[in-house]
Design an enzyme around this catalytic site. Structure first.
Site, PDB file in Angstrom:
ATOM      1  N   HIS A  44       0.924  -1.177  -0.028  1.00  0.00           N
ATOM      2  CA  HIS A  44       0.106  -0.244  -0.403  1.00  0.00           C
ATOM      3  C   HIS A  44       0.852   1.255   0.375  1.00  0.00           C
ATOM      4  CE1 HIS A  44      -3.288   2.859   2.026  1.00  0.00           C
ATOM      5  NE2 HIS A  44      -3.621   2.856   1.573  1.00  0.00           N
ATOM      6  N   ASP A  70       2.867  -4.768   7.878  1.00  0.00           N
ATOM      7  CA  ASP A  70       1.977  -3.665   7.534  1.00  0.00           C
ATOM      8  C   ASP A  70       0.677  -4.591   7.826  1.00  0.00           C
ATOM      9  OD1 ASP A  70      -0.375  -2.292   7.026  1.00  0.00           O
ATOM     10  OD2 ASP A  70       0.581  -1.649   4.938  1.00  0.00           O
ATOM     11  N   LYS A 100     -10.664  -0.137  10.221  1.00  0.00           N
ATOM     12  CA  LYS A 100     -10.387  -2.016   9.471  1.00  0.00           C
ATOM     13  C   LYS A 100     -10.774  -2.892  10.858  1.00  0.00           C
ATOM     14  CE  LYS A 100      -7.369  -0.200   6.303  1.00  0.00           C
ATOM     15  NZ  LYS A 100      -8.141   0.370   5.276  1.00  0.00           N
ATOM     16  N   CYS A 130      -4.832   2.101  -3.892  1.00  0.00           N
ATOM     17  CA  CYS A 130      -3.354   2.793  -3.239  1.00  0.00           C
ATOM     18  C   CYS A 130      -2.199   2.071  -3.321  1.00  0.00           C
ATOM     19  CB  CYS A 130      -3.978   2.894  -1.601  1.00  0.00           C
ATOM     20  SG  CYS A 130      -4.570   4.546  -1.131  1.00  0.00           S
TER      21      CYS A 130
HETATM   22  C1  LIG Z   1      -2.345  -3.053   3.456  1.00  0.00           C
HETATM   23  C2  LIG Z   1      -2.456  -1.531   3.686  1.00  0.00           C
HETATM   24  N1  LIG Z   1      -1.629  -0.417   4.563  1.00  0.00           N
HETATM   25  C3  LIG Z   1      -2.059   0.236   5.043  1.00  0.00           C
HETATM   26  C4  LIG Z   1      -3.121   1.352   5.218  1.00  0.00           C
HETATM   27  C5  LIG Z   1      -3.713   2.313   5.739  1.00  0.00           C
HETATM   28  O1  LIG Z   1      -4.312   2.503   6.737  1.00  0.00           O
HETATM   29  P1  LIG Z   1      -5.432   3.411   6.937  1.00  0.00           P
HETATM   30  O2  LIG Z   1      -5.810   4.839   6.167  1.00  0.00           O
HETATM   31  O3  LIG Z   1      -6.070   3.417   8.435  1.00  0.00           O
HETATM   32  O4  LIG Z   1      -4.125   4.128   7.844  1.00  0.00           O
HETATM   33  C6  LIG Z   1      -4.162   0.613   3.986  1.00  0.00           C
HETATM   34  C7  LIG Z   1      -5.446   0.774   4.132  1.00  0.00           C
HETATM   35  O5  LIG Z   1      -6.208   0.697   3.232  1.00  0.00           O
HETATM   36  C8  LIG Z   1      -3.805  -0.623   3.726  1.00  0.00           C
HETATM   37  O6  LIG Z   1      -5.424  -1.436   3.369  1.00  0.00           O
END
Ligand SMILES: Cc1ncc(COP(=O)(O)O)c(C=O)c1O
Length: 415
Positions: free
Chosen positions: A132, A209, A235, A373
């Site tokens: 991401h 992550d 989430k 993203c």
């Molecule tokens: C794999 C992954 N990492 C990081 C994030 C970022 O999460 P947040 O926007 O809650 O900080 C997301 C959000 O979709 C994600 O799917």
């Protein structure tokens, strides 16, 4: 009907669960909501909504600062929430749990503080091709600032990491590895235990992550031996604006503060400041108190159902959806790893993902469309975007069947 009769073979009582989520009974565009955008954010059970409501009705005060009763009560509740997260991740100490605003901030914290102390010109940082943007940009920025080099573990066509290539990338210049546990776009479950063991063999720490893993599976940071593990409350059926950075105490103790200000200190004078011990050293300013309280309620909720039951049920949803999608002419699933969570991305030949998403929305079906993203991943598959359906334990096979019907209808309209 007795309650037991509604429990399916994976141990999920779907009627009872759906009744816990008020939003699931709303209509969208005149149709019953079918919510498959769980990868972006998950819905909240009543216990979480009630915990936040209760906080504002009965408990609202600032933490760690007051001698008055309500401040003391909420300080205890907030620290209990930290202990709930600690237990949930099987962290050794509560001090290893830092409250942040979400996964993105957790990763930024480590990139900033770890990078400041341990990364220099010519060093290398390893990420993977399926990250991401939140697990790319902080490292990319760090590398640009320090003159370090960002290395990327490639993937195969199924969307699995090529472990042989990963092994080749690890070397004496590697300062940290940052990898996602589950890909938000492909659904791939990465072999993080093996990734960590390989890095540790060369004394390299690993940040995981966990944004997409904690809603789908039990995570044990000690078993994984992760150095840092990050996730977001929203989430995991909890509130937005709160997240977690787990860090091994030995690492957190080594890291300089990230944001500084009230709450992060032992003593301050104009000449010198002595910072607080971890985790408070990393929690500047008034935190998202109701976020912490709500997150603990969400964790209690999923644990009452059982993450093993959740994982088994979601695998059934994944199998069902995959089988149905494969029957539709022109549909190509992006991400066919052997080990997948309940996330499916796909493209339809000749049709833009956005158009499909718009028609599905008219039918009350919420999916995500676009690059999720993960633009480098889109470039790898030579697509601009995909449609993504991400299932949670409150979704059903009947909803998937409606989605398939809706998708067929949309394809017929658009082709
Ligand atoms: C794999 C992954 N990492 C990081 C994030 C970022 O999460 P947040 O926007 O809650 O900080 C997301 C959000 O979709 C994600 O799917």
């Amino acid at each position: 009907m007795t309650e037991a009769k509604t429990i399916d073979k994976t141990g999920i009582d779907i009627q009872k669960i759906r009744a816990d989520f008020p939003i699931l009974s709303r209509k969208v565009n005149g149709k019953p909501l079918i919510y498959f955008d769980n990868g972006a954010t998950a819905q909240k059970p009543l216990s979480v909504i009630n915990a936040i409501d209760h906080y504002y009705r009965e408990q609202n005060a600032n933490i760690h600062r007051g001698v008055h009763t309500m401040s003391q009560e909420i300080t205890v509740a907030y620290e209990n929430a930290r202990a709930t997260v600690q237990k949930h991740l099987n962290a050794k100490h509560a001090a290893e749990i830092v409250f942040t605003s979400g996964t993105t901030e957790s990763i930024n914290l480590v990139a900033h503080s770890f990078g400041k102390k341990f990364v220099s010109a010519g060093d290398e940082v390893i990420v993977t091709a399926m990250e991401h943007h939140s697990n790319i940009l902080p490292w990319q920025q760090l590398c640009e600032e320090k003159g370090a080099i960002l290395k990327v573990v490639p993937i195969n066509d199924a969307g699995e990491l090529i472990m042989e290539e990963y092994k080749k990338l690890l070397n004496a210049k590697t300062k940290i590895v940052a990898v996602t546990h589950i890909s938000n776009t492909l659904g791939t479950v990465n072999p993080v235990k093996e990734i960590i063991a390989l890095a540790h063999a060369q004394n390299i720490p690993v940040l995981v992550d966990g944004a997409q893993s904690v809603p789908h599976m039990a995570v044990d940071v000690q078993e994984l031996d992760a150095d840092f593990y990050c996730f977001s409350g929203h989430k995991l059926f909890g509130p937005t604006g709160v997240g977690i950075l787990y860090g091994k105490e030995k690492w957190l103790n080594e890291l300089p503060p990230y944001k500084v200000g009230g709450g992060t200190i032992k003593t301050v004078s104009f000449e010198k400041t002595e910072y607080a011990d971890v985790p408070l050293r990393f929690e500047a300013g008034t935190p998202h108190i109701e976020g912490g309280i709500g997150l603990a309620a969400a964790i209690d909720y999923v644990n009452a159902i059982g993450l093993d039951h959740i994982a088994a049920y979601e695998q059934e949803l994944l199998t069902h959806a995959t089988e149905q999608l494969q029957k539709i002419a022109g549909v190509k699933i992006i991400g066919t790893a052997k080990n997948k969570a309940s996330v499916i991305s796909f493209v339809v030949e000749g049709i833009h993902a956005f158009d499909l998403g718009t028609i599905l929305d008219q039918l009350g079906i919420a999916v995500r469309t676009g690059h999720h993203c993960t633009q480098p991943l889109m470039a790898h598959y030579c697509v601009q975007g995909t449609v993504r359906a991400a299932f949670a334990f409150y979704n059903t096979k009947e909803e998937i069947d409606e989605f398939i019907k809706g998708l067929e209808r949309a394809i017929n309209m658009l082709k």
